[in-house]
Scaffold this motif. Sequence first.
Motif: not given
Length: 211
Positions: A8-22, A109-113, A206-211
């Motif tokens: 199945x299609x899987x979420x491959x990346x998530x981007x955000x600013x950890x806003x509470x971190x200095x 979610x910039x892309x899927x894999x 066999x190795x199962x990993x991201x595309x």
Amino acid sequence: MKRFLLGVATLAGLFLLASSQAWSADKLLNASYDVGRELFAQVNKAFVAEHPGVTIDQSHAGTSAQARAIAEGLGADVVTFNQVIDIDFLVSKGLISADWQKDFPDNASPFYSLPSFLVRAGNPKNIKDWNDLVRDDVQVIFPNPKTSGNARYTYLAATAYAKEAFKGDDAKVKEFVTKLFNNVPIFDSGGRAATTTFVQREIGDVLITFE
């Protein structure tokens, strides 16, 4: 080695600013998922080229391990994870806002894999689909679902396959997934370590990993 793209299609990346971190405008820390090291080395280089004077440090591990490290004090400025639940964990700790997905295009979610099967040269075990992974003569390599988003996607993809194959029979689905996990000789903490186990240590069929 040869790859098979299955599941199945899987979420491959998530981007955000950890806003509470200095954070400083000239130095950023990207806490990222395990197999993204080379990808972000290139992305960071391109970003720095457009922002002279900025330095980006990288921290890589399984996403769940990274989330716990951040909650315990790792000073990440940018988080690039491969699953929502680890980011929601940071939300529960008050480190980022609950509406973080609205801060970036495509719900952050910039892309899927897809899950990939990487087999030995010539595919000597003739591994072609999920049902081959529960055979007694097959060893499967993927990381620990407790620490790796990659492994959780493997679990979900295998479960989805079994639900379709066994027409929703929960007992047979559980039996299938149990057999699959019993065929894993080593549960590494992340996808990169699992890849090393398969490719360099030559363990498994066999190795199962991201595309």
